[in-house]
Write a protein that holds these residues in place. Structure first.
Motif, PDB file in Angstrom:
ATOM      1  N   GLU A  13       0.810  -1.209   0.000  1.00 27.92           N
ATOM      2  CA  GLU A  13       0.000   0.000   0.000  1.00 27.92           C
ATOM      3  C   GLU A  13       0.854   1.275   0.000  1.00 27.92           C
ATOM      4  OE1 GLU A  13      -4.389   1.020   1.423  1.00 27.92           O
ATOM      5  OE2 GLU A  13      -3.446  -0.901   1.800  1.00 27.92           O
ATOM      6  N   SER A  14       2.016   1.186   0.657  1.00 25.10           N
ATOM      7  CA  SER A  14       2.858   2.373   0.805  1.00 25.10           C
ATOM      8  C   SER A  14       3.685   2.667  -0.450  1.00 25.10           C
ATOM      9  CB  SER A  14       3.815   2.172   1.983  1.00 25.10           C
ATOM     10  OG  SER A  14       4.596   1.013   1.747  1.00 25.10           O
TER      11      SER A  14
ATOM     12  N   GLU B  75       3.604   6.154  -2.325  1.00 20.98           N
ATOM     13  CA  GLU B  75       4.277   7.287  -1.677  1.00 20.98           C
ATOM     14  C   GLU B  75       5.746   7.350  -2.069  1.00 20.98           C
ATOM     15  OE1 GLU B  75       3.549   6.861   2.560  1.00 20.98           O
ATOM     16  OE2 GLU B  75       1.478   6.342   1.995  1.00 20.98           O
TER      17      GLU B  75
END
Ligand SMILES: [Zn+2]
Length: 154
Positions: free
Chosen positions: A61-62, A65
């Protein structure tokens, strides 16, 4: 498309927006439509895809970023190679089906004028690209969800 991916494109300045008002005179609401970059597997409108989301390919999910535009380019490039291997990719200019042999080499190009779009084109056809892109309105293109290629998942 997930909000996180939309936000990522906004951060990279790759989100187009268009204000439209309703045809109904009693309705003075202005709608803002945003358009993230798309992928054109060919010039045919049925062959436009939304940008694939790394999350759908098993990325954590990260990961968004930490991704910059080069990472996204690489990710989309990998997706396009899989699409070409599946016989789904055509040259935007001459409309021939592409393959991954080196006989007629092709390139994936990110268009950033008027429309944000990755497309496929033979090296030899590139010089005709601006002619074939003329008059494209990104807000008139409805992109389908991208294919999830199983062997691309991590
Ligand atoms: Zn071509």
């Amino acid at each position: 498309m997930r909000n996180e991916l939309l936000t990522w494109f906004a951060r990279e300045g790759m989100l187009l927006s268009s204000a439209t008002s309703s045809d109904d005179p009693d309705d003075d609401e202005i709608k803002i439509v945003v358009k993230p970059p798309m992928i054109a597997l060919s010039r045919a409108s049925k062959d436009f895809r939304e940008c694939p989301d790394p999350l759908d390919f098993g990325y954590p999910e990260s990961s968004l970023e930490m991704m910059n535009i080069d990472d996204m380019n690489q990710f989309v490039m990998e997706w396009l190679e899989h699409a070409v291997a599946a016989g789904m990719g055509r040259c935007f200019v001459c409309n021939q089906i592409l393959d991954n042999s080196d006989e007629k080499p092709w390139d994936a190009v990110l268009i950033t004028r008027d429309i944000y779009c990755w497309l496929l084109v033979h090296f030899d056809c590139k010089r005709y690209l601006s002619r074939d892109l003329k008059g494209r309105n990104p807000f008139e293109v409805a992109a389908d969800p991208p294919e999830i290629f199983g062997d691309m998942c991590i």
